[in-house]
Write a protein that holds these residues in place. Structure first.
Motif, PDB file in Angstrom:
ATOM      1  N   GLY A   1       0.827  -1.196   0.000  1.00 50.54           N
ATOM      2  CA  GLY A   1       0.000   0.000   0.000  1.00 50.54           C
ATOM      3  C   GLY A   1       0.860   1.243   0.000  1.00 50.54           C
ATOM      4  O   GLY A   1       1.916   1.283   0.624  1.00 50.54           O
ATOM      5  N   HIS A   2       0.406   2.279  -0.694  1.00 45.68           N
ATOM      6  CA  HIS A   2       1.148   3.536  -0.728  1.00 45.68           C
ATOM      7  C   HIS A   2       0.175   4.694  -0.626  1.00 45.68           C
ATOM      8  O   HIS A   2      -0.809   4.753  -1.359  1.00 45.68           O
ATOM      9  CB  HIS A   2       1.947   3.671  -2.021  1.00 45.68           C
ATOM     10  N   SER A   3       0.454   5.613   0.301  1.00 43.17           N
ATOM     11  CA  SER A   3      -0.369   6.818   0.402  1.00 43.17           C
ATOM     12  C   SER A   3       0.318   7.829   1.294  1.00 43.17           C
ATOM     13  O   SER A   3       1.062   7.475   2.204  1.00 43.17           O
ATOM     14  CB  SER A   3      -1.750   6.489   0.977  1.00 43.17           C
TER      15      SER A   3
ATOM     16  N   TYR B   1       7.685  -3.455   1.902  1.00 48.65           N
ATOM     17  CA  TYR B   1       7.510  -2.173   1.226  1.00 48.65           C
ATOM     18  C   TYR B   1       6.054  -1.687   1.258  1.00 48.65           C
ATOM     19  O   TYR B   1       5.172  -2.266   0.646  1.00 48.65           O
ATOM     20  CB  TYR B   1       8.003  -2.222  -0.222  1.00 48.65           C
ATOM     21  N   GLY B   2       5.857  -0.622   2.006  1.00 52.23           N
ATOM     22  CA  GLY B   2       4.552   0.030   2.066  1.00 52.23           C
ATOM     23  C   GLY B   2       4.659   1.296   2.885  1.00 52.23           C
ATOM     24  O   GLY B   2       5.514   1.412   3.774  1.00 52.23           O
ATOM     25  N   SER B   3       3.798   2.258   2.619  1.00 56.47           N
ATOM     26  CA  SER B   3       3.868   3.531   3.334  1.00 56.47           C
ATOM     27  C   SER B   3       3.335   3.425   4.759  1.00 56.47           C
ATOM     28  O   SER B   3       3.681   4.237   5.616  1.00 56.47           O
ATOM     29  CB  SER B   3       3.091   4.602   2.572  1.00 56.47           C
ATOM     30  N   GLY B   4       2.476   2.443   5.015  1.00 55.57           N
ATOM     31  CA  GLY B   4       1.930   2.245   6.350  1.00 55.57           C
ATOM     32  C   GLY B   4       2.232   0.849   6.855  1.00 55.57           C
ATOM     33  O   GLY B   4       3.288   0.277   6.583  1.00 55.57           O
ATOM     34  N   SER B   5       1.303   0.281   7.593  1.00 57.50           N
ATOM     35  CA  SER B   5       1.478  -1.083   8.115  1.00 57.50           C
ATOM     36  C   SER B   5       1.476  -2.085   6.964  1.00 57.50           C
ATOM     37  O   SER B   5       0.719  -1.959   6.003  1.00 57.50           O
ATOM     38  CB  SER B   5       0.350  -1.414   9.092  1.00 57.50           C
TER      39      SER B   5
END
Length: 290
Positions: free
Chosen positions: A90-92, A119-123
């Motif tokens: 996830g990416h945001s 790899y992800g912007s959050g959890s």
């Protein structure tokens, strides 16, 4: 801190891209200076690659996925995920998908075994519901947006009677494990390291405002926090209660190896080992001196 976004001037190396929303055009610096028309260029188009809604007794094994998460809803039960590899879940920044843009479990009796998530912007993994298991997984390089909020950690554990064991979890912009709302659970035999790539004042594990109902943290290796100012090991912030912490090894932290801020009640800590840390202390906004 700050984030620079949407700048064409930041497009300065291979593999990067920039969207001109007004012109409805994408600028892409292709690897090796190649013409993008001769390449396969893919873009994320959905939040989840798999969703499980009101289903039970399913086995999902041995495949890779990228640019999307997996959602198991609260009506689903007894699903096994084994030997999966997920990347860029996830990416945001502007629209936070810290929980839903992950392997997001809301059901009952769900097992995640021998998987790699990265790899992800959050959890990268969010566990809610009850009686779920996460065992022998490698989870790394997430939470790079480092958004502040409840359970905005590389791993977000909540719910009842969860087991999180024998996992290796490392490299987070903020905390490694967030456990607000976790009750009657076990966190054991994990190797947790390298929290705090982007933020200060954090814990390798972190939770607050929760009656943990005798949740046990035991036999974990917690080490090498990257926050050089105020990086704790196992951290219970204000209004945490009824947790048991024993036989953990904690080293290379810039602040307390184990900390419970006031007011916190009935947290039992014994037989832990700490090296290259600082002393044990607490902090009390209200100065109640309980």
């Amino acid at each position: 801190g700050y984030v620079l976004m949407g700048l064409r001037a930041a497009l300065d190396t291979e593999g990067e891209w920039w969207v001109d929303r007004a012109a409805k055009r994408v600028y892409f610096w292709a690897p090796g200076g190649k013409n993008p028309e001769g390449l396969v260029v893919e873009a994320k188009c959905r939040l989840h690659v798999l969703t499980f809604s009101a289903v039970s007794n399913i086995r999902v094994e041995g495949f890779s996925f990228r640019a999307g998460g997996i959602l198991v809803d609260e009506r689903s039960s007894f699903i096994l995920f084994k030997n999966l590899k997920g990347e860029y879940l996830g990416h945001s920044y502007e629209r936070d998908v810290a929980a839903t843009g992950s392997l997001f479990i809301r059901g009952t009796g769900v097992s995640v075994e021998s998987c790699e998530l990265a790899y992800g912007s959050g959890s990268l993994l969010t566990v809610q519901g009850s009686n779920n298991r996460v065992v022998n997984c490698f989870i790394h390089d997430g939470c790079y947006a480092a958004v502040s909020g409840d359970n905005t950690a590389l791993i977000a554990l909540t719910g009842r009677r969860q087991l999180f064991a024998w996992n290796t979890v490392r490299d987070s912009g903020r905390d490694i494990i967030g456990y607000n709302g976790l009750t009657e659970s076990i966190v054991e035999h994990n190797d947790l390291s390298r929290a705090g790539h982007l933020t200060h004042d954090l814990g390798m594990t972190y939770g607050h405002t929760t009656d943990f109902q005798n949740t046990v943290f035991r036999y974990n290796r917690v080490h090498d926090v990257l926050d050089k100012k105020n990086g704790k090991g196992i951290y219970f912030d204000h209004v945490a209660m009824n947790a048991i912490v024993h036989h953990n090894a904690i080293w290379n932290t810039s602040a307390c190896p184990i900390k419970a801020n006031n007011p916190s009640y009935f947290i039992l800590v014994f037989q832990n080992t700490a090296w290259n840390t600082v002393g044990i202390s607490t902090f009390d906004h209200s100065r109640r001196n309980d």
